[in-house]
Design an enzyme around this catalytic site. Structure first.
Site, PDB file in Angstrom:
ATOM      1  N   LYS A 116      -2.254   6.108  -4.202  1.00 38.17           N
ATOM      2  CA  LYS A 116      -3.358   7.038  -3.964  1.00 38.17           C
ATOM      3  C   LYS A 116      -3.055   8.408  -4.567  1.00 38.17           C
ATOM      4  O   LYS A 116      -1.897   8.852  -4.557  1.00 38.17           O
ATOM      5  CB  LYS A 116      -3.598   7.205  -2.452  1.00 38.17           C
ATOM      6  N   ASP A 154       0.829  -1.202   0.000  1.00 40.85           N
ATOM      7  CA  ASP A 154       0.000   0.000   0.000  1.00 40.85           C
ATOM      8  C   ASP A 154       0.869   1.259   0.000  1.00 40.85           C
ATOM      9  O   ASP A 154       1.511   1.583   1.000  1.00 40.85           O
ATOM     10  CB  ASP A 154      -0.916   0.009   1.233  1.00 40.85           C
ATOM     11  N   HIS A 187      -7.109   9.652  -1.905  1.00 44.26           N
ATOM     12  CA  HIS A 187      -6.508   9.626  -0.563  1.00 44.26           C
ATOM     13  C   HIS A 187      -7.394  10.305   0.483  1.00 44.26           C
ATOM     14  O   HIS A 187      -7.563   9.812   1.600  1.00 44.26           O
ATOM     15  CB  HIS A 187      -5.132  10.298  -0.604  1.00 44.26           C
ATOM     16  N   TYR A 204       3.253   9.845   0.264  1.00 40.45           N
ATOM     17  CA  TYR A 204       4.332   9.298   1.087  1.00 40.45           C
ATOM     18  C   TYR A 204       5.696   9.691   0.536  1.00 40.45           C
ATOM     19  O   TYR A 204       6.715   9.498   1.197  1.00 40.45           O
ATOM     20  CB  TYR A 204       4.245   7.769   1.172  1.00 40.45           C
TER      21      TYR A 204
END
Length: 310
Positions: free
Chosen positions: A77, A43, A108, A48
Site C-alpha cells: 500500500k 498483505d 492505504h 509497516y
C-alpha cells in the site's frame, strides 16, 4: 486455497496473512512457515516499515524452490505522505520487496499528508500538533497515479483501503481502471453491511482488515473492545467445535468478503486456514448479524491529533 476472480481478471485467495505489527525478528520465519502451511496471499504496506524484511523472506522462498513468484498474491500500500508520488513510491516498495510486480497495490488511506521523502511514510504534524493534511492533492490525482502503475506493468490490480461508501462511489465515477478491491475494517462488531453490499454490487471485492476486531493488539494499542470475548460468538464456537476467531473468519468469508488476519503462531496460522473446511448455518450467520455494535476498533487517529473518521 479458495480464490475469487477480481474485476481485473486475476485470482485472489480469500484468506491472506496480514503483516502489520509482526516483529522484525520473526517476520521471515512467519512468512516461510505460512507458505509451507499453504498461505498464498500476503498483505504488506509501506507504512509497516517491514517491506525489506518481507522481501528477504520472499527471495529466500523463491531461491530455495519453496514456491514460485507466480504462485503468490502479494499486496502492498502507498502511504498518505506519498500521494503526490505514486509511481516512485510503488517502485520503492518493489525494490524493498525485491519483486518485479505487485499483485495488488492499495491507497492505504484516502488522505494525502505532507510529503517528506519517498517511502519514509511519516505522519508529520503541524505546529498545532495535528496531522498536516495536504489539501492540494485530490484523490482523483492519486488514483490517476495508481492507474499509471498498471499501465507501466508494475502492478496487476489496484484498489482502495479505508475508503467509506461516499469515496468508493466517487472513485468508481472518475476511475478509468476500476478499483479491484476495497479493504476496510469489518468484523462482527463493525459489520458495515451497506459498504460490503455496495462494493459487491459494483464489482469491487470487499476485504476485511482487522477481521477479528484487532483482538488483544487493538485492546492494548487503542483500548478497544474485542468481539472475541462476545458470549454469542463463544456459544457459536462451542457448537461447531471451533475457536471464536475461526467463527469470525468463516462469517466474513460467507458474507463474501476476503479476510486477512494477522498471526505469528503456527497453530493459529493453521486454524485460520481451516475456516475453508466448514460452513455456518443461515441461522448462525443471522445470529452473528444481530450482534453488530457499529464499533470501530482500529483508531490510528489517536496519534494524529484529530479524528479522521469525524
Amino acid at each position: 486455497m479458495s480464490t475469487v476472480t477480481l474485476n481485473s481478471g486475476y485470482e485472489m485467495p480469500v484468506i491472506g496473512l496480514g503483516l502489520w505489527r509482526l516483529e522484525k525478528d520473526e517476520l521471515k520465519e512467519v512468512i516461510l512457515n505460512a507458505i509451507k502451511i499453504g498461505y498464498r496471499h500476503f498483505d504488506c504496506a509501506a507504512h509497516y516499515k517491514s517491506e525489506a524484511d518481507v522481501g528477504e523472506a520472499f527471495t529466500e522462498a523463491f531461491t530455495t524452490g519453496l514456491i514460485k513468484r507466480e504462485e503468490l498474491f502479494i499486496t502492498t500500500k502507498i502511504w498518505n505522505s506519498d500521494h503526490g508520488h505514486v509511481v516512485e513510491a510503488c517502485k520503492n516498495s518493489l525494490e524493498k520487496l525485491q519483486l518485479d510486480y505487485l499483485d495488488l497495490y492499495l491507497v492505504h488511506y484516502p488522505m494525502p499528508t505532507r510529503h517528506n521523502a519517498i517511502g519514509k511514510t511519516a505522519s508529520l504534524l503541524g505546529e498545532d500538533k495535528v496531522l498536516d493534511i495536504d489539501v492540494t492533492i485530490s484523490l482523483q490525482q492519486t488514483w490517476e497515479g495508481m492507474e499509471k502503475t498498471v499501465s507501466l506493468g508494475l502492478v496487476r490490480s489496484i484498489g482502495l483501503s479505508n475508503y467509506d461508501l461516499f469515496l468508493t462511489r466517487d472513485c468508481l465515477a472518475y476511475s478509468k481502471i476500476k478499483p479491484a478491491v476495497s479493504q476496510f475494517e469489518t468484523h462482527p462488531y463493525f459489520q458495515r453491511d451497506s459498504l460490503v453490499k455496495f462494493c459487491i454490487k459494483h464489482g469491487v471485492l470487499p476485504t476485511a482488515h482487522t477481521p477479528l476486531g484487532g483482538a488483544a493488539a487493538n485492546k492494548d494499542m487503542f483500548g478497544s473492545v474485542s468481539p472475541l470475548d462476545d458470549p454469542i460468538l463463544n456459544d457459536v464456537a462451542k457448537k461447531y467445535g471451533k475457536s471464536v476467531a475461526q467463527i469470525c473468519l468463516r462469517w466474513g468469508i460467507q458474507r463474501k468478503t476476503a479476510v486477512i488476519p494477522k498471526s505469528s503462531k503456527i497453530q493459529r496460522l493453521k486454524e485460520n486456514l481451516e475456516v475453508l473446511e466448514f460452513k455456518l448455518s443461515d441461522e448462525d450467520m443471522q445470529l452473528i448479524y444481530n450482534i453488530d455494535r457499529k464499533y470501530r476498533t482500529s483508531l490510528p487517529s489517536k496519534t494524529w491529533g484529530l479524528d479522521v473518521y469525524a
